[in-house]
Structure formats: C-alpha cells, structure tokens
Design a protein around this motif. Structure first.
Motif, PDB file in Angstrom:
ATOM      1  N   ASP A   8      29.179  14.263  28.644  1.00  0.00           N
ATOM      2  CA  ASP A   8      29.062  15.096  27.438  1.00  0.00           C
ATOM      3  C   ASP A   8      28.936  14.277  26.159  1.00  0.00           C
ATOM      4  O   ASP A   8      29.641  14.502  25.181  1.00  0.00           O
ATOM      5  CB  ASP A   8      30.252  16.066  27.351  1.00  0.00           C
ATOM      6  N   ASP A  48      24.932  16.407  30.123  1.00  0.00           N
ATOM      7  CA  ASP A  48      24.846  16.625  28.677  1.00  0.00           C
ATOM      8  C   ASP A  48      24.771  15.303  27.930  1.00  0.00           C
ATOM      9  O   ASP A  48      25.548  15.018  27.017  1.00  0.00           O
ATOM     10  CB  ASP A  48      26.002  17.479  28.171  1.00  0.00           C
ATOM     11  N   GLY A  83      22.840  17.730  32.472  1.00  0.00           N
ATOM     12  CA  GLY A  83      23.737  18.844  32.156  1.00  0.00           C
ATOM     13  C   GLY A  83      22.940  20.062  31.729  1.00  0.00           C
ATOM     14  O   GLY A  83      21.700  20.041  31.714  1.00  0.00           O
ATOM     15  N   PHE A 135      23.729  19.580  36.797  1.00  0.00           N
ATOM     16  CA  PHE A 135      23.943  21.002  36.522  1.00  0.00           C
ATOM     17  C   PHE A 135      23.040  21.802  37.453  1.00  0.00           C
ATOM     18  O   PHE A 135      21.836  21.560  37.535  1.00  0.00           O
ATOM     19  CB  PHE A 135      23.605  21.300  35.059  1.00  0.00           C
ATOM     20  N   HIS A 184      28.536  18.995  36.909  1.00  0.00           N
ATOM     21  CA  HIS A 184      28.506  19.525  35.545  1.00  0.00           C
ATOM     22  C   HIS A 184      28.627  21.038  35.656  1.00  0.00           C
ATOM     23  O   HIS A 184      27.641  21.747  35.858  1.00  0.00           O
ATOM     24  CB  HIS A 184      27.198  19.131  34.846  1.00  0.00           C
ATOM     25  N   HIS A 223      30.956  18.919  31.404  1.00  0.00           N
ATOM     26  CA  HIS A 223      30.704  20.296  30.952  1.00  0.00           C
ATOM     27  C   HIS A 223      31.791  20.782  30.005  1.00  0.00           C
ATOM     28  O   HIS A 223      31.529  21.526  29.087  1.00  0.00           O
ATOM     29  CB  HIS A 223      30.588  21.265  32.135  1.00  0.00           C
TER      30      HIS A 223
END
Length: 404
Positions: A8, A48, A83, A135, A184, A223
């Motif tokens: 992230d 991400d 992500g 993801f 994720h 996440h």
C-alpha cells in the motif's frame, strides 16, 4: 534468509490536493538504506503500488528509480503484486525488462495458476516459495450468475478467493521449504481507517483467517492501511501503508515487517517502524482555543507538518468566518512548520441551515457521503433500499478491470 513485507505505497497520492512527492522520496531513501544496512535478501510488495491506475510521470519515475537503485545490492529478488488501485497493464508493461533484473510483477491473476508461484533461491539452493496472489477480481475467481442477490455474489467471491489459495497450496506440497502467500484483500477483524471506506471485495463479511490453507507459513497481506496481525502467532499480517493516507491514520505506528527464515521455517518476525517524515495533526474545538493552539505549535519534522482544523461554534457569527479565514492564512504564511490543508468551520445551532453546517468540500467527502446527503435532501422514503442498491453499483464498478 531475510525478507521484507510491505504494501500500500500509493505512490502519487495527494492529501487534500497537496503533493506528497517529497515524503515518498524520503521513504524510498530510508527503505533502501534499511535494506542495505540489515542485508535483506527479498522485498515483497503486496499491492496498491500506485494510488491511481494511470499514475503521473512523477510517480512512475519514483517507482522505477527506487527499483533500479536496488540493482546490485544485497536484495536479490523483488516480488510485486497488483492491488485494487493498480491497473494490471500499468504494472506489467515493463515486466519482461524487470524480470531480467529479478523483479517479478504479478499485476493480475494468472490463467495458469502455477505462474503465481515464485521460487526464492540463495546460491542456487531453494530457500522459500512465494504464492504471489494479486487483488482478485470477479472475472478471476467466479462465473457471474444473472439474477443473483448481492449477498450471494459476495459469498461467491469469498469462496472463489479461498479456492484460488487452495489451488496454490496444493501446488506447493511438493516443496520442502517455507511457503509465503501474498494477498490484497479484506480479512475479518481488520481495523479500517477513513481512507479505506471504499473496501469493496468482501465488504459484507470478509474472509476468515481460518479459511486460508494451513500450508502457508506466513500471509503477507495488503489492502488495509493500519498495520495489524490477525492471528496469535503473528503469521497473518497487514504491513499497512508506510505513509498515513488520511488524518484518521495520524496516530498509526507505520511499519514494515521483517522475516528471518531458513529451510525449516520462519524463525523470527520483527516490526520495523517507518519514520514519520511529516506529522499529520488534528486541531478541533472552539475558535479561541484552536487559534491559541495553532499559534503555539512548532513543527520539528523533516518536512512541514500538515493539519486539519475543525472549528465548531454553537451560535452563527458571520464575522467569525472572516476571522477564521485570516487565522488560516496567517498560520500558512508563518514559519512554525505547519500547513493547514483541511480547514472547516461549522455553526451547529438549530437555527443554522444544513447548507451552512456542511463546510467540507466535495474533495474531502466519500462518494457514499455525497450520495447519502443527496438522499437526505431529496427526502427519499426508501432511503435504505436505494442506498443498498448504490453500494452494489459501487462494488461492481470497483471490481471491473481497466479494459472493461
């Protein structure tokens, strides 16, 4: 072998319109120095990477400069998964070049699931296996059934995710070494922050920690922006974002996770605190009190601290608005190491109109907030049902890929 788990990054994120390039640069310098000083062999980034699907040239430059800065260092392998904020095409466009540098990028789920298994070797000897799960979108894990309820679709998504991990676990049984799974997604019990109100996949229930296959020695999750461990052993973790991505994260202890392991398993898990290159500060209360606090503040961070200022007064006073604007302008011109990036003034008395009391700009509101305010202003009778339908539409929107 030493492995770092982070996630992230959200490179390119702007906080209330303010650029954060300097913060990201300081983080990358710190991370590179940490890797070299403590001799980490592998870096895992669990989704991400960027804040938006098509990041700016500046964000891309920072990303590639950091990756290339590790060439020839002790960090011999980097594994990056996509992500929900990342576009698969953006991450995977240079994957052939990066692969030649021992940087593996899994932006989206692979049709051949074995391609998500990445071996980690040292001196030609297998040390660990990473199940690099990005993801997972609807199309990756299930067939869409026309007419199914929202609750049934969420249940099917969760079941599809677990099946994906189970298939990977089956593929790892031939290995006699630690297995680390990346992910994720949202897991039950994880604490959210203001910047995560758009958690969509599994947002009715989330996955249970116990649902993941036992073959995995460690789950390196992304996440959720707040660092947290989800089991007693600490082997299922969100590393959290390295920078606070909203004022609701201002008190979080940002960190990355270090793993020490050998062929027999994980020997040690350590939390490494990420320095706060700038503080996010919140000032709330009556005008006179907040004004004194702002004037007395003296920042000591590497960068100028950023503040949200929320002043609430009971009695409507038009002159106070002028005083408030002058105060913010004065603070932002001063050299006390503080910049007010989110100023709000509200009069809360009953005689104050709804329009007057809602001072937040659209940029500071969540999509759901704007829609709920619209329903309220239009006096919709079946508000709950309409709001639920809107949530379903949002969920469908966030599951689509960039090519849909």
């Amino acid at each position: 072998m030493k492995i770092l788990h982070t996630s992230d990054w959200h490179i390119g994120q702007r906080l209330h319109g303010n650029d954060r390039e300097e913060e990201f640069q300081l983080f990358f310098h710190w991370l590179k120095d940490l890797i070299e000083e403590q001799q980490f062999d592998v870096l895992l980034i669990s989704g991400d990477v960027f804040d938006v699907g098509f990041p700016s040239n500046g964000a891309l430059k920072q990303y590639y400069q950091f990756l290339t800065s590790l060439i020839g260092s002790c960090c011999k392998q980097i594994i990056i998964t996509g992500g929900n904020h990342d576009y698969i095409s953006t991450l995977e466009a240079p994957s052939d070049v990066l692969s030649a540098l021992n940087i593996q990028v899994i932006g989206g789920a692979r049709e051949n699931i074995e391609e998500e298994l990445i071996e980690i070797k040292s001196n030609g000897q297998l040390q660990a296996v990473v199940a690099a799960v990005p993801f997972l979108r609807d199309k990756d894990i299930r067939l869409i059934n026309a007419g199914e309820s929202y609750e049934d679709s969420i249940k099917a998504i969760n079941q599809g995710i677990i099946k994906h991990y189970q298939r990977l676990a089956e593929e790892t049984k031939e290995y006699n070494c630690p297995v680390i799974a990346m992910g994720h997604l949202y897991v039950q019990g994880a604490g959210l922050s203001e910047s995560e109100r758009d958690i969509h996949i599994g947002n009715l229930s989330g996955l249970s920690v116990d649902a993941f296959p036992k073959e995995f020695d460690y789950l390196a999750l992304g996440h959720i922006h707040r660092p947290q461990k989800l089991n007693a052993e600490g082997t299922v973790r969100y590393s959290g974002s390295p920078l606070p991505l909203s004022f609701s994260e201002r008190a979080d202890n940002k960190q990355i996770i270090a793993l020490d392991l050998d062929r027999d398993g994980i020997k040690r898990i350590e939390e490494i605190k990420v320095p706060a290159f700038r503080k996010l500060i919140s000032f709330k209360g009556l005008f006179d009190v907040v004004a004194d606090e702002l004037k007395a503040y003296q920042g000591k961070s590497d960068l100028t601290d950023w503040a949200e200022v929320a002043i609430e007064e009971l009695v409507m006073n038009p002159a106070l608005r002028t005083d408030f604007e002058s105060l913010i302008e004065s603070i932002n011109r001063s050299d006390n190491g503080l910049l007010v990036v989110k100023p709000t003034l509200r009069f809360t008395g009953d005689e104050v109109s709804q329009e007057e009391s809602l001072q937040n700009s659209l940029a500071d509101l969540q999509v759901e907030d704007v829609f709920d305010n619209l329903l309220e202003s239009k006096h919709i009778l079946n508000k709950d049902e309409v709001s639920k339908s809107f949530t379903e539409l949002l969920d469908a929107f966030h599951h689509q890929t960039e090519n849909e």
